[in-house]
Design a protein around this motif. Structure first.
Motif: not given
Length: 133
Positions: A31-36, A70-82
């Motif tokens: 499951i892929n997540v992106y936080i801008n 098996n469930i894997v969360y892949r969280i991609y976040a902008d490096n400016s996000v706290d």
């Protein structure tokens, strides 16, 4: 008597081996997540409100019939996000489906524009360094 003991030991060893093989054959569901940088959360292709993450993860997991995966969360976040915000998103996801593995990546927004529903395809062209998982 020796034959009975030998048969019991052999049966136990066979069962153990079968259980290990069955575990190894489990598929992995990502499951892929992106936080801008604006803290917008994109769960796969859809933008999701922070308070709805748990429900959306539950729906996504149940729609994919992931009982034997098996469930894997892949969280991609902008490096400016706290980092605390990323931790909160991660916890909301785990509330939707616990016992999942977490992988976390920080992105340099200046090097790639990944806003939009096809964000994950754009990531395939970039070499990413895993921060967690």
């Amino acid at each position: 008597m020796k034959n009975t003991i030998a048969f019991t030991v052999l049966a136990f060893m066979s069962f153990s081996l079968f259980a290990q093989i069955s575990e190894a054959k489990k598929a992995t569901f990502f499951i892929n997540v992106y936080i801008n940088q604006d803290k917008d959360i994109r769960l796969e292709k859809d933008i999701v409100a922070f308070e709805n993450i748990r429900n959306e993860v539950e729906k996504l997991v149940s729609s994919k019939m992931t009982n034997n995966k098996n469930i894997v969360y892949r969280i991609y976040a902008d490096n400016s996000v706290d980092e605390n915000y990323i931790d909160s998103v991660e916890q909301k996801m785990l509330n939707g489906k616990p016992n999942a593995e977490i992988m976390r990546f920080l992105l340099d927004k200046g090097s790639i524009d990944i806003n939009g529903p096809n964000w994950f395809q754009k990531l395939e062209a970039v070499k990413l360094e895993k921060v967690k998982g």
